[in-house]
Design an enzyme around this catalytic site. Structure first.
Site, PDB file in Angstrom:
ATOM      1  N   ASP A   1      23.448  49.898  34.613  1.00 38.59           N
ATOM      2  CA  ASP A   1      22.561  49.171  34.061  1.00 38.59           C
ATOM      3  C   ASP A   1      21.903  49.821  33.012  1.00 38.59           C
ATOM      4  O   ASP A   1      20.698  50.165  33.062  1.00 38.59           O
ATOM      5  CB  ASP A   1      21.498  48.673  35.118  1.00 38.59           C
ATOM      6  CG  ASP A   1      20.835  49.922  35.730  1.00 38.59           C
ATOM      7  OD1 ASP A   1      19.758  49.679  36.567  1.00 38.59           O
ATOM      8  OD2 ASP A   1      21.507  50.964  35.949  1.00 38.59           O
TER       9      ASP A   1
ATOM     10  N   ASP B   1      19.606  56.938  31.558  1.00 33.78           N
ATOM     11  CA  ASP B   1      20.777  57.958  32.326  1.00 33.78           C
ATOM     12  C   ASP B   1      22.033  57.396  32.535  1.00 33.78           C
ATOM     13  O   ASP B   1      23.000  58.173  32.407  1.00 33.78           O
ATOM     14  CB  ASP B   1      19.855  58.493  33.592  1.00 33.78           C
ATOM     15  CG  ASP B   1      19.370  57.287  34.442  1.00 33.78           C
ATOM     16  OD1 ASP B   1      19.098  56.263  34.092  1.00 33.78           O
ATOM     17  OD2 ASP B   1      19.696  57.034  35.693  1.00 33.78           O
TER      18      ASP B   1
ATOM     19  N   GLU C   1      14.131  54.044  46.366  1.00 31.31           N
ATOM     20  CA  GLU C   1      14.742  54.391  45.042  1.00 31.31           C
ATOM     21  C   GLU C   1      15.115  53.063  44.278  1.00 31.31           C
ATOM     22  O   GLU C   1      15.582  52.216  44.951  1.00 31.31           O
ATOM     23  CB  GLU C   1      15.812  55.474  45.234  1.00 31.31           C
ATOM     24  CG  GLU C   1      16.562  55.858  44.110  1.00 31.31           C
ATOM     25  CD  GLU C   1      17.586  54.560  43.531  1.00 31.31           C
ATOM     26  OE1 GLU C   1      18.139  54.138  44.351  1.00 31.31           O
ATOM     27  OE2 GLU C   1      17.701  54.559  42.153  1.00 31.31           O
TER      28      GLU C   1
ATOM     29  N   HIS D   1      19.576  60.875  36.232  1.00 27.65           N
ATOM     30  CA  HIS D   1      20.213  60.440  37.571  1.00 27.65           C
ATOM     31  C   HIS D   1      21.711  60.071  37.444  1.00 27.65           C
ATOM     32  O   HIS D   1      22.515  60.763  38.268  1.00 27.65           O
ATOM     33  CB  HIS D   1      19.384  59.399  37.974  1.00 27.65           C
ATOM     34  CG  HIS D   1      18.077  59.470  38.125  1.00 27.65           C
ATOM     35  ND1 HIS D   1      17.291  59.929  38.929  1.00 27.65           N
ATOM     36  CD2 HIS D   1      16.889  58.863  37.095  1.00 27.65           C
ATOM     37  CE1 HIS D   1      16.000  59.814  38.923  1.00 27.65           C
ATOM     38  NE2 HIS D   1      15.629  59.337  37.853  1.00 27.65           N
ATOM     39  N   ASP D   2      22.207  59.287  36.509  1.00 27.05           N
ATOM     40  CA  ASP D   2      23.578  58.672  36.974  1.00 27.05           C
ATOM     41  C   ASP D   2      24.502  59.186  36.350  1.00 27.05           C
ATOM     42  O   ASP D   2      25.608  59.447  37.145  1.00 27.05           O
ATOM     43  CB  ASP D   2      23.309  57.372  35.988  1.00 27.05           C
ATOM     44  CG  ASP D   2      22.515  56.334  36.434  1.00 27.05           C
ATOM     45  OD1 ASP D   2      22.139  55.485  35.823  1.00 27.05           O
ATOM     46  OD2 ASP D   2      22.001  56.332  37.626  1.00 27.05           O
TER      47      ASP D   2
HETATM   48  O1  RIB Z   1      16.118  55.524  40.548  1.00 28.08           O
HETATM   49  C1  RIB Z   1      17.143  55.877  39.421  1.00 28.08           C
HETATM   50  C2  RIB Z   1      18.110  55.009  38.890  1.00 28.08           C
HETATM   51  O2  RIB Z   1      17.491  53.773  38.610  1.00 28.08           O
HETATM   52  C3  RIB Z   1      18.895  55.141  37.979  1.00 28.08           C
HETATM   53  O3  RIB Z   1      20.227  54.672  38.218  1.00 28.08           O
HETATM   54  C4  RIB Z   1      18.238  54.369  36.766  1.00 28.08           C
HETATM   55  O4  RIB Z   1      19.139  54.174  35.784  1.00 28.08           O
HETATM   56  C5  RIB Z   1      17.510  53.456  37.265  1.00 28.08           C
HETATM   57  O5  RIB Z   1      18.841  52.470  37.298  1.00 28.08           O
HETATM   58 CA    CA Z   2      20.949  53.150  36.576  1.00 26.87          CA
END
Ligand code: RIB
Ligand code: CA
Length: 325
Positions: free
Chosen positions: A9, A13, A163, A238-239
């Site tokens: 999405d 990141d 999260e 993150h990703d």
């Molecule tokens: O919490 C972090 C996640 O949420 C990552 O994938 C960021 O891109 C959002 O989608």
């Molecule tokens: Ca993401």
């Protein structure tokens, strides 16, 4: 080479995850699927095409679910901006979308490749993956592994326990964690170790060229929102951690745990309730913990920052060579 589909999405990141997956020579990126999350489906899909165009990446891109299975849709404009990828210049797409829905692309790809060869890497809400399981349950036994960015065992980022990716569509996440396949959870406990530090940004800047510039613009914007909202010194990538773990499993340390998603808690809906197998005393009979003994999930706890940073720089270098060729 590890074959993978990146479900995302974009998202700042996510953009780095796309570049890492496309830039690393040990990954065969079979396609990118998009899901509503950080922004609406239209925006994240446009962003995925723009990232590919900016980095000279040409792989199938298929658009997926426009919202969660049950919850109403919530976007993350405070972090990713109104476009979902504020900051860098987003070039118009240089190619058209795959005509299939993301769910059909995932099913077709997994079922057309040899068993146990295709890895799924969802880094947005897990809606597409859950729908694919419901439409074609055989993908569970046929997929090689699922490496998710989502959840966390000590904290959330939308609520104290939620999260974003799991919290946005907890029912989808529970479907993914309950399916009988090899799941690795890359949660916030891991990804908050993966900050786009000044040192890493300097290494990317030293590469030079349009890809480096795009990445730095990505980090400049999301760095500003992470400072404002979370008081982080640098933004977590993150990703990309999920892709990095598939490239080189030694980038992360994992522990076996039972992971169930809370679906009904007033304060905790969307929490990844994580019961580590090596936690003494949590197997006692009769208590709730006795029910949380599905110790199949690999939960990431520690990041090898040096290997992770080297992967990011290497991918930017490799993509740059292709783009400026
Ligand atoms: O919490 C972090 C996640 O949420 C990552 O994938 C960021 O891109 C959002 O989608
Ligand atoms: Ca993401």
């Amino acid at each position: 080479m590890a074959k993978m589909i990146l479900d995302c999405d974009p998202g700042h990141d996510d953009a780095i995850a796309i570049m890492l997956a496309a830039g690393n020579p040990s990954i065969e990126l079979l396609g990118i699927t998009t899901v509503a999350g950080n922004q609406t489906l239209d925006k994240v899909t446009r962003n995925a095409l723009s990232v590919c165009t900016a980095a000279g990446i040409r792989v199938p891109v298929a658009r997926g679910a426009a919202g969660p299975l049950v919850n109403h849709q919530v976007v993350a404009g405070d972090i990713h901006g109104d476009s979902g990828l504020d900051g860098p210049y987003l070039p118009p797409a240089s190619f058209d979308l795959d005509p299939r829905h993301a769910v059909d692309f995932i099913i077709d790809t997994v079922m057309s490749h040899e068993p146990k060869t295709v890895n799924l890497v969802p880094v947005g809400p897990f809606t597409n993956i859950a729908l694919a399981i419901r439409k074609e349950p055989r993908i569970v036994e046929r997929a090689k592994s699922v490496v998710v960015m989502g959840g966390g065992y000590t904290r959330g980022n939308v609520t104290p326990t939620g999260e974003f990716n799991v919290w946005a569509d907890p029912e989808a996440a529970e479907i993914v964690f309950r399916a009988d396949w090899d799941v690795t959870m890359i949660g916030l406990d891991l990804t908050h170790q993966a900050l786009a530090s000044v040192e890493l940004q300097d290494r990317v800047r030293a590469v030079g060229g349009p890809v480096s510039e795009f990445v730095l613009d990505v980090w400049e914007f999301v760095g500003s929102t992470y400072r404002k909202v979370f008081e982080f010194s640098a933004p977590p990538i993150h990703d990309a951690c999920a892709v990095a773990a598939l490239i080189d499993p030694s980038v992360i340390t994992v522990a076996k745990a039972d992971v169930h998603v809370e679906l009904s808690g007033r304060w905790t809906k969307g929490m990844t309730v994580t019961n580590f197998q090596d936690t003494p005393g949590m197997h006692h009979t009769g208590g709730v913990a006795a029910e949380l003994t599905d110790f199949r999930t690999n939960v990431a706890t520690q990041l090898d920052w040096s290997k992770f940073g080297d992967q990011i720089v290497d991918a930017v270098e490799r993509l740059t060579v292709k783009v400026i060729a």
